[in-house]
Design an enzyme around this catalytic site. Structure first.
Site, PDB file in Angstrom:
ATOM      1  N   TYR A   1      -3.433 -19.119   7.640  1.00 50.13           N
ATOM      2  CA  TYR A   1      -2.661 -18.147   7.188  1.00 50.13           C
ATOM      3  C   TYR A   1      -1.261 -19.115   6.452  1.00 50.13           C
ATOM      4  O   TYR A   1      -0.727 -18.715   5.459  1.00 50.13           O
ATOM      5  CB  TYR A   1      -2.201 -17.200   7.893  1.00 50.13           C
TER       6      TYR A   1
ATOM      7  N   GLY B   1       4.281  -3.286   1.677  1.00 51.83           N
ATOM      8  CA  GLY B   1       4.009  -2.716   0.331  1.00 51.83           C
ATOM      9  C   GLY B   1       4.331  -1.278  -0.006  1.00 51.83           C
ATOM     10  O   GLY B   1       4.859  -0.906  -1.006  1.00 51.83           O
TER      11      GLY B   1
ATOM     12  N   GLY C   1       2.928  -0.641   5.172  1.00 49.54           N
ATOM     13  CA  GLY C   1       4.110  -1.785   5.734  1.00 49.54           C
ATOM     14  C   GLY C   1       5.019  -1.928   4.729  1.00 49.54           C
ATOM     15  O   GLY C   1       5.612  -1.116   3.982  1.00 49.54           O
TER      16      GLY C   1
ATOM     17  N   ASP D   1     -10.521  -4.783  -3.711  1.00 41.99           N
ATOM     18  CA  ASP D   1     -10.339  -5.856  -2.935  1.00 41.99           C
ATOM     19  C   ASP D   1      -9.669  -7.085  -3.911  1.00 41.99           C
ATOM     20  O   ASP D   1     -10.171  -7.588  -4.550  1.00 41.99           O
ATOM     21  CB  ASP D   1     -11.721  -6.216  -2.347  1.00 41.99           C
ATOM     22  N   LEU D   2      -8.471  -7.370  -3.429  1.00 39.36           N
ATOM     23  CA  LEU D   2      -7.946  -8.434  -4.165  1.00 39.36           C
ATOM     24  C   LEU D   2      -8.357  -9.940  -3.801  1.00 39.36           C
ATOM     25  O   LEU D   2      -7.951 -10.825  -4.811  1.00 39.36           O
ATOM     26  CB  LEU D   2      -6.309  -8.284  -3.691  1.00 39.36           C
TER      27      LEU D   2
END
Length: 269
Positions: free
Chosen positions: A158, A23, A21, A68-69
């Protein structure tokens, strides 16, 4: 190759959420400008495929980093892989999003949105911002969202995390200029990415958000860096935001946006 852009912010860029996407679009457009890249994401296969492709096409160095951020030990993993590099540009594009009514979304999912979208951006902005300030140059792009301008149904957590990113980016723009660091809080709207399309939004007629392409969205962000604290992607999005936030009372704005997102996502309606 944009030598002036690379000279100002290079030689390495780190793109968090850099496999698909927007990124991937950030990674590609920065590689075109001659940046070496650290690409950080959780999905190993698309990350490593993109890193190999960009290295071969643009003759830049790439380091794919599967992390995994939202994990507690995220910083140790990222810092360990970049300790020997001069990261001149940080793009925090990572986002975790689960759509649904607040009480229907699990607490684990809500906490993962908080960890990836807020904790991750805060940690990496602090870590690399400190390094950039010591060198007195650098840049940070914090990817927020149009959803962060108000609360609305179905995407409450979100949207709240993106409000955090928006305010954080704007505050860093104000504070870090004296250290030679450019910061941009970037607010895309609906964008044709795998993550957005996977939510399967229903069309809502005249009030459907315009769907932008990742490449054009990212091009706007890179063009705005160093020019302004905040950028909303897309002329129609900017116009809509101006009209809605200037003309509607807060309650009416929240109700309008909630009707829109409920029409897009609430399967009970």
């Amino acid at each position: 190759m944009d030598e002036s852009f690379r000279a100002r912010y290079g030689p390495w860029a780190l793109v968090a959420g850099g496999s698909m996407g927007m990124g991937a679009a950030y990674a590609r457009q920065l590689a075109q400008r001659g940046f070496n890249l650290v690409l950080v994401a959780e999905a190993a296969e698309p990350l490593e495929t993109l890193a190999r492709s960009l290295a071969a096409e643009y003759r830049v160095e790439t380091r794919p980093l599967v992390v995994d951020l939202g994990a507690a030990a995220m910083l140790e993993a990222v810092e360990g892989a970049t300790r020997d590099l001069e990261i001149g540009l940080l793009v925090y594009n990572a986002a975790h999003s689960v759509v649904g009514r607040f009480l229907d979304v699990s607490l684990d999912d809500k906490l993962q949105m908080l960890n990836v979208n807020c904790r991750g951006s805060l940690i990496l902005c602090h870590h690399y911002g400190t390094r950039m300030a010591a060198r007195r140059r650098g840049a940070i792009i914090v990817v927020a969202s149009l959803s962060g301008f108000q609360g609305h149904a179905m995407v409450g957590t979100y949207a709240a995390t993106k409000a955090f990113d928006l305010v954080l980016g704007e505050a860093l723009w104000a504070e870090l200029r004296e250290h030679g660091i450019d910061v941009l809080a970037f607010c895309p709207g609906a964008t044709r990415t795998p993550a957005f399309l996977a939510t399967q939004p229903r069309p809502t007629g005249a009030v459907s958000p315009p769907l932008m392409d990742p490449e054009e969205t990212v091009a706007e962000a890179l063009a705005a860096l160093g020019r302004q604290p905040t950028r909303i992607a897309g002329r129609s999005n900017r116009l809509a935001a101006f009209v809605l936030h200037r003309l509607l009372p807060r309650r009416a704005l929240i109700e309008l946006m909630s009707r829109t997102t409920s029409a897009m996502y609430d399967r009970r309606s």
